[in-house]
Design a protein around this motif. Structure first.
Motif, mmCIF file in Angstrom:
data_model
loop_
_atom_site.group_PDB
_atom_site.id
_atom_site.type_symbol
_atom_site.label_atom_id
_atom_site.label_comp_id
_atom_site.label_asym_id
_atom_site.label_seq_id
_atom_site.Cartn_x
_atom_site.Cartn_y
_atom_site.Cartn_z
ATOM 1 N N THR A 126 3.575 -7.346 45.296
ATOM 2 C CA THR A 126 4.623 -8.289 44.912
ATOM 3 C C THR A 126 5.819 -8.188 45.845
ATOM 4 N N TYR B 209 4.937 -2.989 46.168
ATOM 5 C CA TYR B 209 6.139 -3.821 46.236
ATOM 6 C C TYR B 209 6.728 -3.780 47.634
ATOM 7 N N ALA C 58 10.313 -2.947 40.641
ATOM 8 C CA ALA C 58 10.844 -2.024 41.644
ATOM 9 C C ALA C 58 12.165 -1.362 41.304
#
Length: 297
Positions: free
Chosen positions: A266, A230, A36
Motif C-alpha cells: 500500500t 507500505y 503505517a
C-alpha cells in the motif's frame, strides 16, 4: 492560551514526549485503514519546528484517567477522538481550540483531514467553515504471485538504500516535493519521519542511480503486525521522469515485500502529486480516501 471548553467529566492538559506511547494507542484506535502509524510518527509530529507543546497541544482524559482525545496545531493540525467518546462534543471543542490557537499564533490558514466515510467529522468541519481542496487516496495492490521486475533504463542502476544515502535522498525528495509541499524540511526533521523510524526498512527501499547520482527512490516501512507492505515516499528526479523509473522502483519494492510473505502493498498519494494514474497503471486500486479541508483565517 486557554485550554478548550470541554464537556463535563473531561480534563485537558498539554502533551509531553512521555505521552507518545499513549497517544499512539489513541491514534491507532482512530485509524481508518492506514497501515503505517507508529510511535515514531507521533514523536516526530510533537517535535515539528516551532511546536510549543505547552501551547500547541492538548490531551483530553476522562474521569478514569484514560486518554480519549487529542489535538495539536502547527501550520496544520490533527484532532482525534476515540470512537467510544464521539458524539459528546469533544471534536467540536478541540476544533474550536485549534482555530483559536492558529489565529493567536498568526496563522493564515488551518488544515484538517477527514476520512470520506466519516460523515460526522466532515459535517463538523463544514460547519466550522472548512472547505475541501485536495483528496488523499490509500492505494493497494494484491500480490498473490511474486511480481516481476523490469530491466532498468539504459544508464540506470538500482540497489537497496545504504547507510550514508540519507542526505542525497533527502535532497532528491525535497526537490521533487517542492512542487506542492508547504515548505522544505530540514534533514533532521525529514529523517525523523523517514529513515530514522523504527519501522524503516532500508533493504526494501530501492534507490535508482544514474552514475553516482540518485535519481529515484522508494522508501518502505515494515510495520510489525501489519498484513501490508507500505511505501512511505516515492520520487523521481525531474530530469529522469518518463523513463519508467517510478514503475521500476515500485516493482522492486512489491517483489521484496512478497518475498517477506506480504501479499498486499500500500501507499498514500494525493491530488497535488498528480501520480494517481501512475499507480493505477501498475495495478494499484483505491482502498479508501480522505479529503483535506482548509480554513482561511
Amino acid at each position: 492560551m486557554p485550554r478548550p471548553e470541554l464537556p463535563a467529566g473531561y480534563v485537558a492538559r498539554p502533551a509531553t514526549l512521555a505521552d507518545v506511547p499513549e497517544i499512539w494507542r489513541l491514534v491507532a484506535a482512530c485509524e481508518d485503514g492506514h497501515p503505517a502509524s507508529d510511535p515514531d510518527t507521533v514523536a516526530a509530529n510533537l517535535a515539528r519546528p516551532g511546536m510549543d507543546l505547552a501551547l500547541d497541544t492538548v490531551l483530553v482524559h476522562d474521569g478514569a484517567g484514560d486518554l480519549v482525545a487529542r489535538a495539536w496545531v502547527n501550520r496544520r493540525s490533527e484532532v482525534d477522538v476515540h470512537p467510544d467518546h464521539r458524539g459528546r462534543g469533544l471534536g467540536g471543542a478541540l476544533l474550536t481550540w485549534t482555530e483559536a490557537r492558529a489565529r493567536e499564533a498568526g496563522g493564515r490558514n488551518l488544515v484538517q483531514v477527514a476520512s470520506d466515510t466519516d460523515g460526522a467529522a466532515v459535517g463538523l468541519l463544514r460547519a466550522h467553515g472548512f472547505e475541501p481542496f485536495a483528496t488523499n487516496w490509500l492505494l493497494e495492490i494484491a500480490m498473490p504471485t511474486e511480481p516481476e521486475v523490469p530491466e532498468p533504463p539504459a544508464g540506470v542502476t538500482v540497489r537497496a538504500f545504504r547507510s550514508g544515502d540519507g542526505p542525497a535522498v533527502h535532497r532528491l525528495l525535497e526537490d521533487a516535493f517542492d512542487e506542492w509541499q508547504e515548505r522544505r524540511r530540514s534533514y533532521d526533521e525529514w529523517a525523523r519521519l523517514t529513515v530514522e523510524r523504527a519501522t524503516f526498512a532500508p533493504e526494501l527501499s530501492p534507490v535508482a542511480f544514474a552514475g553516482d547520482e540518485p535519481v529515484g527512490v522508494a522508501l518502505a516501512l515494515d510495520v510489525p503486525g501489519s498484513a501490508d507492505g507500505y511505501i512511505e515516499r516515492l520520487a523521481v528526479r525531474r530530469d529522469h521522469r518518463g523513463l519508467g523509473i517510478a514503475r521500476l522502483l515500485l516493482r522492486h519494492t512489491f517483489r521484496d515485500f512478497h518475498r517477506r510473505g506480504r501479499r498486499t502493498c500500500t501507499l498514500w498519494t494525493h491530488t497535488n502529486t498528480g501520480a494517481l494514474s501512475l499507480y493505477q497503471r501498475v495495478g494499484m486500486t483505491v482502498r479508501l480516501s480522505s479529503t483535506v479541508y482548509g480554513l482561511d483565517l
